[in-house]
Design a protein around this motif. Structure first.
Motif, PDB file in Angstrom:
ATOM      1  N   SER A 110       0.824  -1.214   0.000  1.00 48.55           N
ATOM      2  CA  SER A 110       0.000   0.000   0.000  1.00 48.55           C
ATOM      3  C   SER A 110       0.859   1.266   0.000  1.00 48.55           C
ATOM      4  CB  SER A 110      -0.961   0.000   1.195  1.00 48.55           C
ATOM      5  OG  SER A 110      -0.274   0.347   2.382  1.00 48.55           O
ATOM      6  N   PHE A 111       2.076   1.170   0.521  1.00 47.04           N
ATOM      7  CA  PHE A 111       2.966   2.340   0.501  1.00 47.04           C
ATOM      8  C   PHE A 111       3.417   2.659  -0.926  1.00 47.04           C
ATOM      9  CE2 PHE A 111       4.453   1.056   5.029  1.00 47.04           C
ATOM     10  CZ  PHE A 111       3.278   1.571   5.556  1.00 47.04           C
TER      11      PHE A 111
ATOM     12  N   TRP B  16      -2.015   6.638   7.319  1.00 44.24           N
ATOM     13  CA  TRP B  16      -3.218   6.620   8.161  1.00 44.24           C
ATOM     14  C   TRP B  16      -3.828   5.223   8.191  1.00 44.24           C
ATOM     15  CZ3 TRP B  16      -8.319   5.357   7.512  1.00 44.24           C
ATOM     16  CH2 TRP B  16      -9.215   5.806   8.497  1.00 44.24           C
ATOM     17  N   SER B  17      -3.923   4.591   7.026  1.00 42.31           N
ATOM     18  CA  SER B  17      -4.621   3.305   6.991  1.00 42.31           C
ATOM     19  C   SER B  17      -3.765   2.188   7.587  1.00 42.31           C
ATOM     20  CB  SER B  17      -5.115   2.972   5.590  1.00 42.31           C
ATOM     21  OG  SER B  17      -4.048   2.583   4.798  1.00 42.31           O
ATOM     22  N   ARG B  18      -2.450   2.359   7.578  1.00 41.00           N
ATOM     23  CA  ARG B  18      -1.601   1.393   8.312  1.00 41.00           C
ATOM     24  C   ARG B  18      -1.956   1.432   9.801  1.00 41.00           C
ATOM     25  NH1 ARG B  18       1.295   1.464  12.551  1.00 41.00           N
ATOM     26  NH2 ARG B  18       2.778  -0.211  12.786  1.00 41.00           N
ATOM     27  N   ASN B  19      -2.074   2.629  10.337  1.00 43.11           N
ATOM     28  CA  ASN B  19      -2.412   2.763  11.758  1.00 43.11           C
ATOM     29  C   ASN B  19      -3.822   2.269  12.039  1.00 43.11           C
ATOM     30  OD1 ASN B  19       0.078   3.858  12.171  1.00 43.11           O
ATOM     31  ND2 ASN B  19      -0.615   5.971  12.194  1.00 43.11           N
ATOM     32  N   ASP B 108       4.759  12.807   4.043  1.00 37.04           N
ATOM     33  CA  ASP B 108       3.580  11.927   4.037  1.00 37.04           C
ATOM     34  C   ASP B 108       3.404  11.252   5.386  1.00 37.04           C
ATOM     35  OD1 ASP B 108       3.385  12.261   1.131  1.00 37.04           O
ATOM     36  OD2 ASP B 108       5.175  11.017   1.091  1.00 37.04           O
ATOM     37  N   ILE B 109       4.531  10.853   5.987  1.00 38.92           N
ATOM     38  CA  ILE B 109       4.465  10.149   7.266  1.00 38.92           C
ATOM     39  C   ILE B 109       3.888  11.071   8.331  1.00 38.92           C
ATOM     40  CG2 ILE B 109       5.838   9.062   9.089  1.00 38.92           C
ATOM     41  CD1 ILE B 109       7.797   8.126   6.918  1.00 38.92           C
ATOM     42  N   GLU B 113       0.332  10.646  10.167  1.00 40.72           N
ATOM     43  CA  GLU B 113       0.280  10.475  11.620  1.00 40.72           C
ATOM     44  C   GLU B 113      -0.616  11.532  12.251  1.00 40.72           C
ATOM     45  OE1 GLU B 113       1.126   8.064  13.329  1.00 40.72           O
ATOM     46  OE2 GLU B 113       2.862   7.056  12.485  1.00 40.72           O
ATOM     47  N   MET B 114      -0.532  12.774  11.755  1.00 40.32           N
ATOM     48  CA  MET B 114      -1.390  13.826  12.320  1.00 40.32           C
ATOM     49  C   MET B 114      -2.861  13.505  12.070  1.00 40.32           C
ATOM     50  SD  MET B 114       0.650  17.434  11.866  1.00 40.32           S
ATOM     51  CE  MET B 114      -0.760  18.394  12.409  1.00 40.32           C
TER      52      MET B 114
END
Lengths: 312, 258
Positions: A110-111, B16-19, B108-109, B113-114
């Protein structure tokens, strides 16, 4: 088979590349052209600047001076576009411990903005390739070191990279896993992926690399094919004798064409005519010695390990 | 230091979707926490204290308190996510190192995260809102207009928290931020009582703190009172979010891209 040809532009081209951290010059004005196709090695002792060099190739570190092109694109400006086509196996596994094996691959895909459904069967192939198909739903904390490294390799391939960068790929792994990884890497190389690896295992470099540079203290000392470097820098054979230099001298005073080096308690005799020496040594009962062909490690030590050598 | 302005791209949603995926695995304990905590607070403090206090600032204390907790809960949730969780992914777990081998960049990270910190803040305060309605502490339906403000408040506190994470050598350093800024805001910015009951000289200091502006938006909406100076409060919160984002990107770049 390898699809690249001599006419392909270099996959990495560094000109006068330097990286400074405060007063410390980690990479010192290197010029390097890595050909497309095959396996290229960056060798050097710890602190030689290998990892910093790799990080610059990936846009994870920005050069202090000099120019760098990766896959024909300017670094660090075109980092995003370059990383889209690169796979990275880091020195320390940074798999996502919050996820299982398969989730790691999904999330990583997805990254790259890849849709998991489109690559689902490819991901299954990757799991088979690294022999983790039974571990799909296993959490990362339950994997052994070797499994983690194999998963890192599979993860680095989710975007079908043109260039696979491996930082010390088999450090700390047991022999079975190392051989499995080496054979997978050879397959990748044969299918046209360019490999770029750092290692301080000379055996790994000899087995995998078509071309390599030896780095020390931020500089490139030598470049060549492993066999060519061996024949260029050391004699064909090495005989290691556990004795003092005086004893070796007196034992072998009739034999010519030997170069000696004393390292700790061992005398290294470099020669193109080992049989004469062996004949002498066989007369000495109780003497421990070992005869072997010269390898890349001998080249490496003679180039980078000067402080340990007391050449006569 | 790389002071380039951050770029906001769609790739932040991948972070965001990873989290979100990780959170989904822990949905039961998180939900228990989100609903259980306010339930205990509102019932225990609201009813217990409320029966002594009666009304505060023209509102029953059982309404006054949750309308303040709505704002402080976003603050705490977004801050703790921006401190502990972000630091964990940045330093011990090296999650960002892995992301930085993909087309994702620090911009992006941090943006992802925000968004995630704000999402968690939104979830926690939405739970309080539900509990508030269930026990009858909140009654006015205009309270649902708080939701977008919850998200903004989350962004406002996420940026500074990530700035602190990017500078911290270890988890222990978060105590400076929590004790010197977060707890004073929680106690002095009007969650439990109106700010004007404090000595006059303190008030200007309180007014520059973002939680005061968060409460100024959320409390009237949640307790059915008219809103004042909406634009001012929104601008202050947005400024904290924007400047926080920019500084966080610059400092995380300094930590990870070297």
């Amino acid at each position: 088979m390898n699809s690249s040809s001599v006419s392909d532009p270099p996959i990495v081209l560094a000109k006068n590349l330097s990286k400074r951290f405060g007063d410390f010059l980690a990479v010192d004005d290197i010029n390097l052209s890595v050909p497309t196709g095959g396996c290229f090695g960056l060798l050097g002792p710890n602190g030689a600047g290998k990892t910093t060099t790799l990080r610059m190739f990936l846009g994870q570190s920005h050069q202090s001076s000099g120019s760098l092109h990766v896959l024909g694109q300017v670094m660090p400006e075109q980092t995003r576009s370059v990383r889209r086509k690169i796979g990275v196996v880091p020195q320390l596994d940074n798999l996502d411990v919050d996820f299982t094996v398969i989730e790691n691959l999904k999330v990583y895909a997805s990254f790259f903005a890849l849709n998991f459904r489109d690559i689902e069967s490819y991901i299954d192939e990757l799991l088979v390739m690294v022999e983790l198909e039974d571990k799909r739903n296993t959490r990362i904390s339950e994997l052994s070191g070797g499994m983690k490294r194999r998963l890192s390799i599979a993860r680095a391939l989710v975007n079908k990279p043109k260039l696979l960068v491996l930082d010390e790929p088999t450090t700390g792994l047991d022999p079975q896993v190392r051989h499995l990884i080496w054979s997978r890497l050879r397959e990748l190389k044969n299918s046209g992926t360019t490999l770029l690896l750092t290692t301080h295992y000379m055996e790994e470099a000899e087995r995998l690399c078509d071309d390599l540079v030896i780095m020390d203290k931020g500089k490139i000392l030598k470049r060549g094919h492993p066999k060519q470097l061996i024949s260029e820098y050391v004699e064909s054979d090495v005989i290691e004798i556990h004795c003092s230099m005086e004893m070796a001298n007196s034992l072998l005073k009739q034999v010519s064409d030997i170069r000696y080096e004393l390292v700790d308690e061992t005398v290294y005799c470099f020669t193109n005519e080992p049989l004469k020496i062996i004949k002498e040594l066989e007369t000495q009962a109780g003497l421990t010695w070992l005869h072997r062909p010269a390898n890349l490690e001998d080249v490496f030590l003679s180039l980078t390990g000067r402080e340990l050598h007391e050449a006569q | 230091m790389d002071w380039c302005l951050p770029k906001v791209r769609m790739s932040m949603f991948a972070v965001w979707s990873r989290n979100f995926r990780v959170w989904r695995k822990l949905i039961l304990p998180s939900t228990l926490f989100n609903f259980g905590e306010p339930f205990i607070y509102l019932l225990g403090l609201g009813l217990g204290l409320g029966s002594f206090i009666g009304e505060m600032d023209g509102v029953p204390y059982l309404t006054f308190l949750p309308s303040g907790l709505l704002a402080s809960s976003v603050m705490n949730t977004a801050t703790y996510e921006g401190l502990f969780s972000v630091y964990t992914r940045m330093v011990p777990q090296q999650t960002y190192e892995g992301m930085l081998a993909t087309p994702l960049e620090v911009d992006d990270i941090v943006a992802g995260e925000m968004l995630w910190c704000a999402t968690k803040g939104l979830m926690s305060s939405s739970a309080i809102l539900v509990v508030g309605f269930l026990i009858g502490a909140l009654q006015d339906w205009q309270a649902i207009f708080c939701l977008p403000f919850f998200f903004l408040i989350g962004l406002c506190f996420a940026g500074p928290a990530i700035v602190v994470s990017s500078l911290a050598p270890s988890y222990d350093y978060f105590n400076y931020y929590v004790t010197l800024l977060l707890t004073p805001m929680f106690i002095f910015c009007g969650v439990f009582y109106p700010v004007r009951t404090l000595p006059d000289f303190i008030e200007p200091f309180i007014q520059v703190l973002p939680l005061s502006h968060a409460i100024a938006l959320v409390r009237p909406l949640a307790s059915g009172q008219p809103l004042h100076n909406v634009l001012l409060h929104v601008c202050v919160l947005a400024a904290f979010a924007g400047i926080g984002f920019y500084l966080a990107v610059v400092l995380v770049r300094r930590r990870l891209i070297n």
